[in-house]
Design an enzyme around this catalytic site. Sequence first.
Site, PDB file in Angstrom:
ATOM      1  N   ASN A   1       0.815  -1.199   0.000  1.00  0.00           N
ATOM      2  CA  ASN A   1       0.000   0.000   0.000  1.00  0.00           C
ATOM      3  C   ASN A   1       0.860   1.265   0.000  1.00  0.00           C
ATOM      4  OD1 ASN A   1      -2.352   1.669   0.112  1.00  0.00           O
ATOM      5  ND2 ASN A   1      -3.442  -0.090   0.930  1.00  0.00           N
TER       6      ASN A   1
ATOM      7  N   HIS B   1       2.562   3.063   2.046  1.00  0.00           N
ATOM      8  CA  HIS B   1       3.907   3.062   2.622  1.00  0.00           C
ATOM      9  C   HIS B   1       4.884   2.294   1.750  1.00  0.00           C
ATOM     10  CE1 HIS B   1       7.078   2.255   5.727  1.00  0.00           C
ATOM     11  NE2 HIS B   1       6.805   3.523   5.985  1.00  0.00           N
ATOM     12  N   CYS B   2       4.401   1.260   1.091  1.00  0.00           N
ATOM     13  CA  CYS B   2       5.267   0.404   0.266  1.00  0.00           C
ATOM     14  C   CYS B   2       5.688   1.077  -1.033  1.00  0.00           C
ATOM     15  CB  CYS B   2       4.543  -0.901  -0.067  1.00  0.00           C
ATOM     16  SG  CYS B   2       3.918  -1.783   1.364  1.00  0.00           S
ATOM     17  N   ILE B   3       4.936   2.063  -1.495  1.00  0.00           N
ATOM     18  CA  ILE B   3       5.243   2.681  -2.794  1.00  0.00           C
ATOM     19  C   ILE B   3       5.906   4.055  -2.630  1.00  0.00           C
ATOM     20  CG2 ILE B   3       3.382   1.421  -3.946  1.00  0.00           C
ATOM     21  CD1 ILE B   3       1.794   4.144  -3.968  1.00  0.00           C
TER      22      ILE B   3
END
Lengths: 371, 371
Positions: free
Chosen positions: A352, A354-356
Amino acid sequence: MRVSTIPKNDGFWMPGEFEEHKECWMLWPYRPDIWRCGGVYAQKTFAEVANAISKFEPVTVGVMPAYFDDARKKLRPEIRVVEFQYCDAWIRDSGPTFIKNSTGMLRGIDWSFNAWGGFNGGAYTNWDLDDKVASRILEIERVDSYRTDFFVLEGGSIHVDGEGTLLTTKQCLLNPNRNPELTQGDIEAYLKDYLNVSKIIWLEEGLFNDETDGHIDNICCFARPGEVILSWTDDKTHPSYPMCQAAYDILKKEVDAKGRALKVHKLELPTPIQITEEINEQIIASGESIKFEAGELLPASYVNFLFVNKGIILPVFKDEKDSIAIKTMQQIFPERSIVAIDSREIILGGGNIHCITQQQPKPNDFMEVSK
Amino acid sequence: MRVSTIPKNDGFWMPGEFEEHKECWMLWPYRPDIWRCGGVYAQKTFAEVANAISKFEPVTVGVMPAYFDDARKKLRPEIRVVEFQYCDAWIRDSGPTFIKNSTGMLRGIDWSFNAWGGFNGGAYTNWDLDDKVASRILEIERVDSYRTDFFVLEGGSIHVDGEGTLLTTKQCLLNPNRNPELTQGDIEAYLKDYLNVSKIIWLEEGLFNDETDGHIDNICCFARPGEVILSWTDDKTHPSYPMCQAAYDILKKEVDAKGRALKVHKLELPTPIQITEEINEQIIASGESIKFEAGELLPASYVNFLFVNKGIILPVFKDEKDSIAIKTMQQIFPERSIVAIDSREIILGGGNIHCITQQQPKPNDFMEVSK
């Protein structure tokens, strides 16, 4: 330039994500074997995330050349767009971990990357370009780098409080598909040397069906020193119920590097999102990446938010729990604006907001970054 | 971001190349239909040029992804290497023209580019990527840009003294393959508006067989305000003899924007370099670029040097005239180090050190570049 010493010995440490940023980095999604309909819906959501962040702090988006002009049009003019080569858009994991010192310098850690497990459960079969993302970013920024050829780590598998404490999960860091030859003690030593932490809090595992092998950034993060936010559910039928309970038990017993007991904020999980047949058909099977099956549950979580300067970019899911999450977050962070973005197109890829994203901290004072 | 006003009205002007630089930009050569043996020899020389410049000022080299690792190894660690898409490596012509104002800001001009004449004598049949080079560089630097969709210009076709005077050639700027719908007056108006000059000195033509249609940067440049350096030969059989004579006659009669008569330094030309059969066979015929024929003369010139901070990067040719050129240049510039580089691999592509570099001036004071 590469530095071959050890960050801790050089006086560098990783600041908390909640501290001030100089910039935020993203990559543009395009893989038709990961994003539905050739990526057009993910691109729209990524643009929404980038545009939202850019109202709080500078943003750079790396884009594969063929998508440059389209990305440039969808992104606010204030956003810097640069050509980039990468396998997929999870810059939290492929990007550098920025560290700073007390005299205004930034450096970056260029961890080895193996696509969340290499040929033993990794997400795709070729990760060469992803493994170069960190060095490319550091080169653009003229920030010196430490490379860990001998140590695999993803940025999403760690959280720090900037005051000596690190949060992670055994499920990921001790997984034999990352650093099979290292013991828990070896891994702790690397984390202490490279991130300059003195206390590591090990949760057992991350959320249910998290294909990263249980990254910490989907289950728990620091709100500020001494306070954590934990994904939570009181619903015993929720597949992540046991993980949340186990994490809570550990966190309540632990103290941080400064000896403080942790205040644990519970952030209620959304309803798990299910891959439908229709969506499954919109993602091609390339043979080069793993693919969720129709009916599979995705590890949706509000904890996968991003701190920005004076704000929070919060993933929501058109779910009945969205309003509770927004309210809880505003209570934890009365001093920050909460921007909620419908992130269902991102969670389809397994992660989500935070991951991108990958924050570049502001150096400690107004001196120019060293060169 | 794009600015749609006019640089002159915004208080921006192009500084002289001899003024202080913040940085120098280059692109890595790779086309097998322009550089011999797939570019390996040109790459070696480009690396030598970049490495030499980097001892005077920061350097960034843009590299096609497939060549990145090799370029990184051949370039000094101090040099920044970024991935880039481009048709060929003539960044003087495809890159931005940087301009500055009096309050510490830089901006860039993103001229339209048509590969030195488009389908009417241009060097190759597709120049889309080259036409994007300027905007990509400005975006990396977070420098705002003026784009002239309506006006074709190459950086190598102009030289300025930073005090209101511009040098150019009619052969290039009035060539119908650049801006066929514009009169000489229209073109003068554009130059005055975008570069903030008030006096344009028109030479008739450039050196013999210069495939750029006679770029100024191969025949004449400013040494400093009030002084020019002119390619020269007393040998009446030299094919560029008439061009040098004609240019001298014009320069001796002209005054600059400040009303000064020009001091003309004569810089003796090298022996023209001839394309041999062997070299011709080492360059593939792709059908996408024009190709020199065996026996053709290349427009070698010492005037195609680059100013760097406190230095000069001077092309030499293993020619008997090299030592005269070095001596003359050191006399003109007693305050600068002269670094001579064997540039025969570059001139095979039709240009030289000035053509493969683009300086980014230092802003006027210590304020941060706007954005």
